[in-house]
Design an enzyme around this catalytic site. Structure first.
Site, PDB file in Angstrom:
ATOM      1  CG  ASP A  32      -2.223   0.862   1.198  1.00  0.00           C
ATOM      2  OD1 ASP A  32      -3.316   0.440   1.179  1.00  0.00           O
ATOM      3  OD2 ASP A  32      -1.933   2.062   0.957  1.00  0.00           O
ATOM      4  CG  ASP A  59       3.597   4.695  -6.624  1.00  0.00           C
ATOM      5  OD1 ASP A  59       2.769   4.206  -7.052  1.00  0.00           O
ATOM      6  OD2 ASP A  59       3.779   5.906  -6.444  1.00  0.00           O
ATOM      7  CE  LYS A  86     -11.919   4.823  -1.746  1.00  0.00           C
ATOM      8  NZ  LYS A  86     -12.654   3.922  -0.852  1.00  0.00           N
ATOM      9  CB  SER A 126     -16.837  -0.166 -10.218  1.00  0.00           C
ATOM     10  OG  SER A 126     -17.996   0.683 -10.095  1.00  0.00           O
ATOM     11  CE1 TYR A 151     -12.783   3.999  -9.284  1.00  0.00           C
ATOM     12  CE2 TYR A 151     -14.924   4.390 -10.054  1.00  0.00           C
ATOM     13  CZ  TYR A 151     -13.909   3.595  -9.534  1.00  0.00           C
ATOM     14  OH  TYR A 151     -14.769   2.556  -8.583  1.00  0.00           O
ATOM     15  CE  LYS A 155     -11.999   0.358 -10.167  1.00  0.00           C
ATOM     16  NZ  LYS A 155     -10.645  -0.423  -9.512  1.00  0.00           N
ATOM     17  CG  PHE A 179     -24.044  -3.616  -7.349  1.00  0.00           C
ATOM     18  CD1 PHE A 179     -23.377  -4.571  -7.841  1.00  0.00           C
ATOM     19  CD2 PHE A 179     -24.843  -2.738  -8.149  1.00  0.00           C
ATOM     20  CE1 PHE A 179     -23.495  -4.863  -9.251  1.00  0.00           C
ATOM     21  CE2 PHE A 179     -25.230  -3.147  -9.329  1.00  0.00           C
ATOM     22  CZ  PHE A 179     -24.674  -4.334 -10.180  1.00  0.00           C
ATOM     23  CG  LEU A 201     -26.062   8.106   1.404  1.00  0.00           C
ATOM     24  CD1 LEU A 201     -26.441   9.376   1.310  1.00  0.00           C
ATOM     25  CD2 LEU A 201     -27.117   7.276   0.937  1.00  0.00           C
ATOM     26  NE  ARG A 296     -23.068  12.364  -6.562  1.00  0.00           N
ATOM     27  CZ  ARG A 296     -22.558  11.431  -5.520  1.00  0.00           C
ATOM     28  NH1 ARG A 296     -21.993  12.027  -4.860  1.00  0.00           N
ATOM     29  NH2 ARG A 296     -22.757  10.315  -5.548  1.00  0.00           N
ATOM     30  CG  ASP A 299     -25.445  10.899  -8.409  1.00  0.00           C
ATOM     31  OD1 ASP A 299     -24.461  10.076  -8.796  1.00  0.00           O
ATOM     32  OD2 ASP A 299     -25.778  11.076  -7.522  1.00  0.00           O
TER      33      ASP A 299
HETATM   34  N1  UFG Z   1     -25.966  10.766  -2.206  1.00  0.00           N
HETATM   35  C1  UFG Z   1     -26.719  11.958  -1.565  1.00  0.00           C
HETATM   36  N2  UFG Z   1     -25.672  12.776  -0.673  1.00  0.00           N
HETATM   37  C2  UFG Z   1     -24.412  12.439  -0.505  1.00  0.00           C
HETATM   38  C3  UFG Z   1     -23.765  11.676  -1.159  1.00  0.00           C
HETATM   39  C4  UFG Z   1     -24.561  10.666  -1.978  1.00  0.00           C
HETATM   40  O1  UFG Z   1     -27.720  12.050  -1.696  1.00  0.00           O
HETATM   41  O2  UFG Z   1     -23.971  13.430   0.031  1.00  0.00           O
HETATM   42  C5  UFG Z   1     -26.787   9.887  -3.080  1.00  0.00           C
HETATM   43  C6  UFG Z   1     -26.169   9.928  -4.494  1.00  0.00           C
HETATM   44  O3  UFG Z   1     -26.687  10.794  -5.089  1.00  0.00           O
HETATM   45  C7  UFG Z   1     -26.424   8.498  -4.805  1.00  0.00           C
HETATM   46  C8  UFG Z   1     -26.528   7.553  -3.491  1.00  0.00           C
HETATM   47  O4  UFG Z   1     -26.461   8.594  -2.591  1.00  0.00           O
HETATM   48  O5  UFG Z   1     -27.693   8.424  -5.339  1.00  0.00           O
HETATM   49  C9  UFG Z   1     -25.132   6.836  -3.432  1.00  0.00           C
HETATM   50  O6  UFG Z   1     -23.909   7.716  -3.787  1.00  0.00           O
HETATM   51  P1  UFG Z   1     -22.504   7.462  -3.280  1.00  0.00           P
HETATM   52  O7  UFG Z   1     -21.638   8.583  -3.766  1.00  0.00           O
HETATM   53  O8  UFG Z   1     -22.244   6.672  -1.938  1.00  0.00           O
HETATM   54  O9  UFG Z   1     -22.348   6.141  -4.493  1.00  0.00           O
HETATM   55  P2  UFG Z   1     -22.381   6.316  -5.922  1.00  0.00           P
HETATM   56  O10 UFG Z   1     -23.376   5.195  -6.241  1.00  0.00           O
HETATM   57  O11 UFG Z   1     -22.593   7.483  -6.622  1.00  0.00           O
HETATM   58  O12 UFG Z   1     -20.963   5.964  -6.230  1.00  0.00           O
HETATM   59  C10 UFG Z   1     -20.674   4.169  -6.553  1.00  0.00           C
HETATM   60  C11 UFG Z   1     -19.179   4.051  -6.152  1.00  0.00           C
HETATM   61  C12 UFG Z   1     -18.288   4.611  -7.127  1.00  0.00           C
HETATM   62  C13 UFG Z   1     -18.813   4.390  -8.587  1.00  0.00           C
HETATM   63  C14 UFG Z   1     -19.957   5.055  -8.790  1.00  0.00           C
HETATM   64  C15 UFG Z   1     -20.532   5.043 -10.204  1.00  0.00           C
HETATM   65  O13 UFG Z   1     -18.990   4.610  -4.816  1.00  0.00           O
HETATM   66  O14 UFG Z   1     -16.900   4.007  -7.028  1.00  0.00           O
HETATM   67  O15 UFG Z   1     -20.757   4.224  -7.940  1.00  0.00           O
HETATM   68  O16 UFG Z   1     -21.691   5.739 -10.444  1.00  0.00           O
HETATM   69  F1  UFG Z   1     -17.963   4.787  -9.853  1.00  0.00           F
END
Ligand code: UFG
Length: 340
Positions: A32, A59, A86, A126, A151, A155, A179, A201, A296, A299
């Site tokens: 790491d 690295d 990531k 992913s 990113y 993948k 997921f 989230l 956002r 999404d």
């Molecule tokens: N969300 C909020 N508020 C926040 C953060 C997230 O409402 O502060 C919502 C997002 O809009 C989404 C859900 O919570 O609907 C999950 O969001 P995350 O950011 O936790 O996860 P994502 O599904 O966006 O991200 C995941 C992986 C990434 C990958 C991405 C691809 O964590 O590695 O899916 O869409 F790239």
């Protein structure tokens, strides 16, 4: 017992996987670069498993580091490759750094596997490769669509590189398409350690409840879903870690059906953002301060896994619920913030 190299083994998913490998009796070597974690995780792993893995700070985008690793450990039986940048948004700002880091490390590792006739490779992929899938739940046969972010593209390209390398050099590999990994180890020794303001989230939820953030923004309530907020498949990180153990043992025991296999790792159940908040409030007894804001950018509306292949072919399924994950994430957050 096998000897497994875990790259990014002090990160969120990596550290949980190291624990599962050790608890199953395997010997683990961790590499790491500590760019997104801390060295204390090593001790915390030992607190859970009773053993400290061999640790190398290095690295992997430096070719000599990778070859040095394999020279120092010529008796490795397999590699689980987590180490990667990531952050989706950051990758848009710094695409070349993302390609350099995520792609060159993968290529160097695969070159070592080829040169040493080492067989067993597992890649962190992913569900982002599916984009907004037309059909839900998402099977492994759902089309891979052009990635929105650099990113996500690392993948996709990573999977293509592995496919072609496996074909040319005849080793064995599995890509695991995650997921949404959440939660923490139930011991509260290891968990997610986001640097700065969390983008995901669940850490945002727990940091808000812990008082580090003022308010959670819920990104959009006008999606075509049951409550208007977006749907994801939140999988407990310990379940996810166990899938890596099962996948590695599948390769070690030569139970794989093809040289290159792909599995979706999720629970099979989608939860809305509001359902995640409710689950958190229920298990924590806290009331979360949140407000609805605009969507956002980037999404998708909904993504959740079809788990049939993982259940039936890999022989793995999730055991923990969303409430378990929220309870463990909260226990972890309280521990690192010294909240009783
Ligand atoms: N969300 C909020 N508020 C926040 C953060 C997230 O409402 O502060 C919502 C997002 O809009 C989404 C859900 O919570 O609907 C999950 O969001 P995350 O950011 O936790 O996860 P994502 O599904 O966006 O991200 C995941 C992986 C990434 C990958 C991405 C691809 O964590 O590695 O899916 O869409 F790239």
């Amino acid at each position: 017992m096998a000897k497994i190299l875990v790259t990014g083994g002090l990160g969120f998913i990596g550290s949980h996987t190291v624990v599962e490998l050790q608890q199953a009796g395997h010997e683990v070597v961790v590499v790491d670069d500590l760019s997104n974690t801390t060295i204390e995780v090593l001790n915390r792993i030992k607190k859970i498993s009773g053993q400290e893995p061999t640790f190398i700070k290095g690295d992997l985008k430096v070719r000599q580091t990778v070859s040095g690793l394999f020279r120092a450990h010529p008796d490795l039986d397999g590699v689980i490759h987590f180490a990667a940048f990531k952050a989706v948004g950051e990758s848009v700002e710094k695409p070349l750094e993302y390609y350099e880091n995520n792609i060159s490390s993968l290529v160097y590792l695969l070159q070592e596997l080829r040169d040493r006739k080492l067989d067993n490779f597992i890649f962190s992929s992913s569900c982002t490769v599916y984009g907004q899938a037309e059909k839900l739940p998402i099977t492994e046969n759902s089309p891979v669509v052009p990635a929105i972010s650099p990113y996500g593209n690392t993948k996709q390209i990573g999977e293509e590189i592995i496919t072609q390398a496996v074909e040319a050099h005849n080793f064995k590999a599995i890509s695991l398409r995650y997921f949404n990994p959440v939660g923490a180890h139930p011991s509260a020794e290891i968990g997610e350690l986001p640097l700065g303001v969390p983008l995901n989230l669940v850490p945002y939820v727990t940091q808000t409840a812990a008082g580090l953030r003022e308010q959670l923004s819920v990104f959009g309530d006008d999606y075509p879903t049951r409550d208007g907020t977006a749907i994801r498949d939140y999988i407990h990180v310990v379940d996810l870690a166990k899938a890596h153990l099962v996948a590695m043992e599948r390769l070690l025991q030569k139970k794989n059906e093809e040289n290159y296999e792909v599995f979706n790792l999720g629970t099979g159940t989608g939860s809305t953002v509001l359902e995640v908040i409710k689950a958190f409030e229920k298990v924590s007894g806290e009331t979360l301060n949140y407000k609805i804001v605009d969507r956002r950018a980037g999404d998708v509306t909904a993504a959740y896994a079809d788990t049939t292949k993982a259940n039936e072919v890999l022989g793995w399924k999730t055991e923990k619920t969303l409430e378990d994950a929220m309870a463990d994430a909260w226990r972890w957050e309280k521990k690192i913030r010294n909240i009783n």
